[in-house]
Design a protein around this motif. Structure first.
Motif, PDB file in Angstrom:
ATOM      1  N   ALA A  85      65.592   2.795  25.062  1.00 23.53           N
ATOM      2  CA  ALA A  85      65.000   3.887  24.279  1.00 23.53           C
ATOM      3  C   ALA A  85      65.536   3.904  22.853  1.00 23.53           C
ATOM      4  O   ALA A  85      64.775   4.093  21.889  1.00 23.53           O
ATOM      5  N   SER A  87      66.311   2.542  30.449  1.00 17.26           N
ATOM      6  CA  SER A  87      67.710   2.717  30.060  1.00 17.26           C
ATOM      7  C   SER A  87      67.782   3.396  28.701  1.00 17.26           C
ATOM      8  O   SER A  87      66.835   3.344  27.901  1.00 17.26           O
ATOM      9  N   ALA A  88      68.927   4.007  28.430  1.00 14.16           N
ATOM     10  CA  ALA A  88      69.148   4.640  27.129  1.00 14.16           C
ATOM     11  C   ALA A  88      69.163   3.590  26.023  1.00 14.16           C
ATOM     12  O   ALA A  88      68.719   3.844  24.900  1.00 14.16           O
ATOM     13  N   ARG A 115      60.819   1.510  28.257  1.00 10.51           N
ATOM     14  CA  ARG A 115      61.548   2.439  27.391  1.00 10.51           C
ATOM     15  C   ARG A 115      62.410   3.394  28.208  1.00 10.51           C
ATOM     16  O   ARG A 115      63.531   3.730  27.830  1.00 10.51           O
ATOM     17  N   GLU A 116      61.887   3.842  29.335  1.00 14.35           N
ATOM     18  CA  GLU A 116      62.589   4.835  30.156  1.00 14.35           C
ATOM     19  C   GLU A 116      63.593   4.204  31.120  1.00 14.35           C
ATOM     20  O   GLU A 116      64.320   4.910  31.812  1.00 14.35           O
ATOM     21  N   GLN A 173      56.155   1.990  28.341  1.00 15.99           N
ATOM     22  CA  GLN A 173      56.758   3.282  28.641  1.00 15.99           C
ATOM     23  C   GLN A 173      57.783   3.156  29.773  1.00 15.99           C
ATOM     24  O   GLN A 173      58.863   3.762  29.726  1.00 15.99           O
ATOM     25  N   VAL A 174      57.448   2.329  30.762  1.00 11.82           N
ATOM     26  CA  VAL A 174      58.387   2.103  31.868  1.00 11.82           C
ATOM     27  C   VAL A 174      59.649   1.422  31.344  1.00 11.82           C
ATOM     28  O   VAL A 174      60.770   1.798  31.702  1.00 11.82           O
TER      29      VAL A 174
END
Length: 329
Positions: A46, A42-43, A39-40, A36-37
């Motif tokens: 994600a 950078s765009a 993924r968040e 989760q870290v």
């Protein structure tokens, strides 16, 4: 790594690795939190994760149809999701084609094209090939290439792997080797080309002289006892040939001198099957030094696991590699 991961595709490659870990049954709560870290962060991360999740989900929905497509070595097994039975066979055929396309997207291009190559070797296999022009090739393990002669031109297209070339002299028919961004032109000489799984191409000249280019800059000459590499598509500076390390595979050896761990696994792929996926960059950059028998890749794995701060998770046909956290004092 067992497949090319160009720098521009790094988020997508990392997303694939995360997805495999999540479906391995070994992902801990800490792993899921770390994902989760990531993924968040950078765009791009994600977007890459969303793309991989979409492909994985669709492959799962096509589970029964994908089962009819010939199995490909190294592809993670997809567990079918419940779905309704199709009423018309034409839909099954269309979905089979879609599944094949998705596999082509998921797999690196070198592996996909290599399945149809004129000459190829399995991991651990070394094969000598005599070409019609009198040239001799020695293919290292897990190598695939095509051979053509037309319009006064002899050409090898190397999709993946490594080969030693003893080119028969013929000034009227130059001999070309194409490997990713590498363009190599000779008339008669002996040299080694390694197209590794990290998209790096290296050329080592034993005898003679060759002309090299990356297709974007002026061609230059490489002489005997020199070597040169292509990184991220660009031709690098010439270096003296480190024959003991670069050509060790021809003597049944693997020689590493402060080699990053991801490059070590790229060489090991020549000797063993299965895939290797790195779960963090810290593990990729660890340095390996040693001399090993290429016929015993397990000895390399044991040495790495014993001497470096890494953790291996072994799955059928897949090895997950991550940095081991230091023991608290």
């Amino acid at each position: 790594m067992s497949h090319p991961t160009p720098a521009l595709d790094l988020p997508l490659a990392q997303a694939r690795e995360w997805q495999v870990l999540l479906h391995s049954g070994r992902a801990s709560a800490a792993d899921k939190a770390a994902l989760q870290v990531w993924r968040e962060a950078s765009a791009a991360n994600a977007q890459a994760m969303a793309q991989v999740e979409g492909l994985w989900s669709l492959l799962g929905q096509l589970g029964e149809t994908v089962a009819d497509v010939p199995a490909l070595s190294g592809v993670p097994k997809v567990v079918p999701l419940p779905r309704r039975r199709f009423r018309a066979t034409r839909w099954g055929a269309s979905l089979a084609a879609a599944a094949a396309l998705l596999l082509a997207v998921w797999l690196p291009q070198g592996l996909w094209l290599g399945l149809y190559a004129d000459y190829h070797t399995r991991p651990g296999e070394v094969r000598e090939v005599k070409l019609a022009d009198g040239s001799t090739l020695t293919l290292n393990g897990d190598t695939a290439l095509d051979w053509t002669v037309s319009d006064g031109r002899r050409e090898i297209k190397l999709y993946r792997g490594e080969a030693d070339f003893q080119v028969a002299p013929d000034a009227n028919q130059p001999f070309y080797v194409l490997a990713g961004p590498a363009q190599i032109r000779v008339t008669g000489t002996r040299f080694d080309v390694n197209y590794s799984s990290d998209a790096r191409v290296t050329l080592a000249i034993s005898h003679g002289q060759v002309q090299v280019s990356d297709g974007r800059h002026a061609a230059q000459l490489v002489n005997a006892q020199q070597q040169v590499a292509w990184l991220n598509g660009d031709l690098q500076n010439l270096e003296p040939l480190d024959e003991a390390q670069r050509l060790a595979w021809q003597r049944g050896r693997l020689v590493f001198r402060s080699r990053p761990l991801d490059q070590v696994f790229a060489d090991l792929q020549r000797s063993q099957g299965g895939r290797v996926l790195f779960l963090d960059d810290a593990a990729r950059d660890l340095q390996v030094t040693g001399v090993f028998a290429s016929a015993d890749p397990a000895a390399v794995l044991r040495a790495i696991e014993h001497n470096l701060p890494v953790k291996f998770v072994r799955l059928p046909g897949l090895l997950l590699v991550s940095a081991r956290e230091p023991v608290a004092q």
